[in-house]
Design a protein around this motif. Structure first.
Motif, PDB file in Angstrom:
ATOM      1  N   VAL A 350      -5.316  -1.466   8.756  1.00 11.35           N
ATOM      2  CA  VAL A 350      -4.106  -0.778   9.226  1.00 11.35           C
ATOM      3  C   VAL A 350      -2.957  -1.766   9.361  1.00 11.35           C
ATOM      4  CG1 VAL A 350      -3.096   0.462  11.173  1.00 11.35           C
ATOM      5  CG2 VAL A 350      -5.393   1.047  10.383  1.00 11.35           C
ATOM      6  N   ALA A 351      -3.236  -2.942   9.917  1.00 11.04           N
ATOM      7  CA  ALA A 351      -2.189  -3.948  10.081  1.00 11.04           C
ATOM      8  C   ALA A 351      -1.666  -4.409   8.734  1.00 11.04           C
ATOM      9  CB  ALA A 351      -2.728  -5.136  10.877  1.00 11.04           C
ATOM     10  N   ALA A 352      -2.545  -4.572   7.767  1.00 13.94           N
ATOM     11  CA  ALA A 352      -2.111  -4.980   6.430  1.00 13.94           C
ATOM     12  C   ALA A 352      -1.214  -3.910   5.807  1.00 13.94           C
ATOM     13  CB  ALA A 352      -3.324  -5.248   5.547  1.00 13.94           C
ATOM     14  N   ARG A 353      -1.555  -2.660   5.950  1.00 12.35           N
ATOM     15  CA  ARG A 353      -0.723  -1.568   5.412  1.00 12.35           C
ATOM     16  C   ARG A 353       0.660  -1.585   6.065  1.00 12.35           C
ATOM     17  NH1 ARG A 353      -3.157   2.158   2.333  1.00 12.35           N
ATOM     18  NH2 ARG A 353      -5.444   2.069   2.181  1.00 12.35           N
ATOM     19  N   ASN A 354       0.654  -1.778   7.381  1.00 11.25           N
ATOM     20  CA  ASN A 354       1.929  -1.798   8.085  1.00 11.25           C
ATOM     21  C   ASN A 354       2.776  -3.007   7.695  1.00 11.25           C
ATOM     22  OD1 ASN A 354       2.247   0.465  10.215  1.00 11.25           O
ATOM     23  ND2 ASN A 354       0.107  -0.175  10.428  1.00 11.25           N
ATOM     24  N   LEU A 355       2.114  -4.136   7.432  1.00  9.54           N
ATOM     25  CA  LEU A 355       2.858  -5.308   7.015  1.00  9.54           C
ATOM     26  C   LEU A 355       3.446  -5.097   5.616  1.00  9.54           C
ATOM     27  CD1 LEU A 355       3.849  -8.160   7.440  1.00  9.54           C
ATOM     28  CD2 LEU A 355       1.593  -9.019   6.717  1.00  9.54           C
ATOM     29  N   ALA A 385      15.516  -9.224  -1.392  1.00  9.64           N
ATOM     30  CA  ALA A 385      14.716  -8.006  -1.541  1.00  9.64           C
ATOM     31  C   ALA A 385      13.555  -8.239  -2.485  1.00  9.64           C
ATOM     32  CB  ALA A 385      15.595  -6.871  -2.052  1.00  9.64           C
ATOM     33  N   THR A 386      13.837  -8.930  -3.593  1.00  6.87           N
ATOM     34  CA  THR A 386      12.780  -9.242  -4.546  1.00  6.87           C
ATOM     35  C   THR A 386      11.711 -10.129  -3.914  1.00  6.87           C
ATOM     36  OG1 THR A 386      14.334  -9.075  -6.382  1.00  6.87           O
ATOM     37  CG2 THR A 386      12.290 -10.288  -6.793  1.00  6.87           C
ATOM     38  N   ALA A 392       5.015  -8.407  -0.462  1.00  8.64           N
ATOM     39  CA  ALA A 392       4.311  -7.133  -0.309  1.00  8.64           C
ATOM     40  C   ALA A 392       3.298  -6.939  -1.428  1.00  8.64           C
ATOM     41  CB  ALA A 392       5.317  -5.984  -0.295  1.00  8.64           C
ATOM     42  N   ASP A 393       3.677  -7.301  -2.666  1.00 11.36           N
ATOM     43  CA  ASP A 393       2.791  -7.164  -3.824  1.00 11.36           C
ATOM     44  C   ASP A 393       1.540  -8.023  -3.645  1.00 11.36           C
ATOM     45  OD1 ASP A 393       1.836  -8.002  -6.674  1.00 11.36           O
ATOM     46  OD2 ASP A 393       3.067  -6.213  -6.992  1.00 11.36           O
ATOM     47  N   ALA A 394       1.743  -9.275  -3.240  1.00 13.74           N
ATOM     48  CA  ALA A 394       0.605 -10.192  -3.066  1.00 13.74           C
ATOM     49  C   ALA A 394      -0.341  -9.691  -1.982  1.00 13.74           C
ATOM     50  CB  ALA A 394       1.117 -11.590  -2.724  1.00 13.74           C
ATOM     51  N   LEU A 395       0.227  -9.230  -0.859  1.00 15.24           N
ATOM     52  CA  LEU A 395      -0.604  -8.728   0.234  1.00 15.24           C
ATOM     53  C   LEU A 395      -1.347  -7.468  -0.175  1.00 15.24           C
ATOM     54  CD1 LEU A 395      -1.482  -9.007   3.191  1.00 15.24           C
ATOM     55  CD2 LEU A 395       0.517  -7.640   3.825  1.00 15.24           C
ATOM     56  N   ALA A 396      -0.658  -6.570  -0.899  1.00 15.79           N
ATOM     57  CA  ALA A 396      -1.303  -5.331  -1.325  1.00 15.79           C
ATOM     58  C   ALA A 396      -2.458  -5.624  -2.283  1.00 15.79           C
ATOM     59  CB  ALA A 396      -0.280  -4.419  -1.975  1.00 15.79           C
ATOM     60  N   GLU A 405       0.891   0.457  -6.313  1.00 16.27           N
ATOM     61  CA  GLU A 405       1.739   1.322  -7.136  1.00 16.27           C
ATOM     62  C   GLU A 405       3.057   1.617  -6.436  1.00 16.27           C
ATOM     63  OE1 GLU A 405       1.596   5.726  -9.286  1.00 16.27           O
ATOM     64  OE2 GLU A 405      -0.238   4.813  -8.491  1.00 16.27           O
ATOM     65  N   ASP A 406       3.005   1.885  -5.123  1.00 12.99           N
ATOM     66  CA  ASP A 406       4.234   2.175  -4.384  1.00 12.99           C
ATOM     67  C   ASP A 406       5.124   0.942  -4.306  1.00 12.99           C
ATOM     68  OD1 ASP A 406       3.372   4.742  -3.975  1.00 12.99           O
ATOM     69  OD2 ASP A 406       2.532   4.334  -1.982  1.00 12.99           O
ATOM     70  N   VAL A 407       4.516  -0.234  -4.091  1.00 14.60           N
ATOM     71  CA  VAL A 407       5.308  -1.467  -4.012  1.00 14.60           C
ATOM     72  C   VAL A 407       6.010  -1.737  -5.337  1.00 14.60           C
ATOM     73  CG1 VAL A 407       5.189  -3.978  -3.715  1.00 14.60           C
ATOM     74  CG2 VAL A 407       3.833  -2.474  -2.226  1.00 14.60           C
ATOM     75  N   ARG A 408       5.306  -1.598  -6.431  1.00 11.53           N
ATOM     76  CA  ARG A 408       5.904  -1.899  -7.733  1.00 11.53           C
ATOM     77  C   ARG A 408       6.910  -0.832  -8.138  1.00 11.53           C
ATOM     78  NH1 ARG A 408       0.274  -4.252 -10.463  1.00 11.53           N
ATOM     79  NH2 ARG A 408       0.330  -6.194  -9.244  1.00 11.53           N
TER      80      ARG A 408
END
Length: 435
Positions: A350-355, A385-386, A392-396, A405-408
């Motif tokens: 959950v914390a990872a999703r929120n981050l 922003a990038t 976010a991409d690396a963490l996901a 998919e949402d991050v990209r």
């Protein structure tokens, strides 16, 4: 043997011990004031009694103590000492020599009989006697050796005890246990050596008991000092987030205080030790809950934080703390910390999703900022922003792949918006017309 009584024989003649002026030995008294047995201490065992009627005892280089009238000179060997007594009408003379002070016992042959020589640091005592003194010399030599050996062990115990006290005062913990064992061993050996000699046991036994009492008192102090040191170190480790090491030391501190209480000594008092142990046990309970509570606190603060920048910091902290919770007590049969590893795993996800979401929100805010207000910055809002989206991409990818998919998609939207709104190439802050 004429002039000698061996009290180790079966049914020995005790007349030399009990003879008085009114009931003399061979028609003559030995001493004027009182019988020889009255000089014996509790548990002191007579071994040999020697007597002469004219010579008494001579201290070489000093003086001679000679009997007068019909009295005698007496040498009594016991398991504790050699007692010389000389009967005199003006009062008996006595010299008592502790066997531990005797350097040597020997015999000098004379024309008529032999002379017992007792050598000490203060001088040599000569006692002539008309008898074979070899058995006396052998028994005296054996007793002297026994005393000397026992006292050597006792002295080593005392010296080691002094070292122990010094180490405890200086808070030196290493090898302390082995020193306690050394003192115990020396005292046990000394006790074993003197066990068959009641008189020696009565004298040295008291000294051994006194050293044991000092050792017991020091053992209690050592356990208490160890508890103090361990608790102080545990507090530092807790501050440094070395939680398992802190728990180990807190448990060891509680055990040290328990051991101190079990030792039968007065200082520190039981009440004080019990209070110290209760403080340690209270901290152990707090420490058991602390990692979980710290992680839950970070999660609550992160969830309530609206600013993306602050939320990112708190969600990172939350992840770090739940990772700590998840790994505590790993592989231990008896868990110590108040944790639920499955709940910790779910909280980590959950914390990872929120981050990830916080990174994305920060990226949106950067993307919507006015480029003109950041001309002096090395990074444009779109660059930042990038950067957020890359984090976010690396963490996901690592923790929540279903969010990739949402991050990209968001990154494509920001890049597309950037390329169509001001003519700049994505992530460069430079327009096509400027190149």
């Amino acid at each position: 043997m004429q002039g000698v009584t061996d009290f180790s024989e079966e049914d020995p003649d005790r007349a030399p011990l009990t003879a008085t002026e009114t009931d003399g030995l061979l028609g003559r008294p030995l001493l004027a004031d009182r019988s020889l047995e009255t000089y014996l201490r509790d548990a002191e065992q007579p071994q040999f009694c020697l007597w002469n009627h004219r010579n008494g005892v001579i201290v070489e280089g000093s003086q001679a103590y000679r009997p007068d009238r019909w009295y005698a000179g007496v040498a009594l060997l016991t398991d504790c000492r050699i007692l010389f007594a000389v009967g005199r009408s003006d009062g008996d003379r006595t010299i008592s020599i502790r066997l531990s002070d005797v350097r040597d016992v020997s015999i000098e042959n004379r024309l008529l009989g032999e002379t017992l020589l007792v050598e000490t640091a203060d001088g040599t005592y000569r006692f002539p006697c008309w008898a074979n003194l070899d058995p006396v010399r052998e028994r005296a030599g054996h007793l002297v050796g026994t005393w000397r050996t026992a006292e050597d062990h006792l002295d080593r115990a005392r010296r080691t005890l002094d070292r122990l006290e010094e180490r405890i005062e200086k808070e030196i913990g290493s090898e302390t246990c082995s020193l306690f064992e050394t003192v115990e061993s020396e005292l046990d050996t000394a006790s074993e050596i003197i066990g068959s000699l009641p008189g020696v046991d009565a004298v040295l036994g008291e000294e051994i008991t006194a050293v044991r009492a000092d050792l017991t008192a020091l053992r209690r102090q050592a356990y208490a000092a160890r508890g103090d040191r361990l608790f102080e170190r545990a507090e530092r480790q807790w501050d440094d987030r070395e939680l398992e090491a802190a728990f180990d030391d807190i448990e060891a501190a509680a055990d040290a205080y328990t051991r101190a209480i079990e030792v039968d000594a007065e200082k520190p008092p039981d009440e004080e030790l019990i209070q110290r142990r209760e403080i340690v046990l209270a901290d152990r309970r707090r420490l058991a809950r602390a990692p979980r509570e710290a992680a839950e606190f970070a999660r609550e603060v992160a969830a309530a934080t609206e600013d993306p920048e602050a939320a990112i910091r708190w969600w990172k902290t939350t992840i770090h703390r739940y990772e700590t919770v998840y790994t505590l007590d790993w592989g231990r049969d008896r868990p110590r910390f108040d944790i639920d590893r499955e709940k910790a795993r779910q909280a980590l996800e959950v914390a990872a999703r929120n981050l990830v979401e916080a990174y994305c929100q920060r990226a949106r805010e950067h993307a919507s900022e006015n480029v003109a207000t950041h001309r002096s910055s090395l990074q444009t809002p779109r660059d930042r922003a990038t950067e957020s989206l890359e984090a976010a991409d690396a963490l996901a990818r690592e923790r929540v792949p279903d969010m990739l998919e949402d991050v990209r998609s968001l990154r494509n939207d920001i890049v597309r918006e950037e390329s169509t709104t001001d003519g700049r190439q994505p992530g460069t802050g430079v327009s096509a017309d400027d190149r």
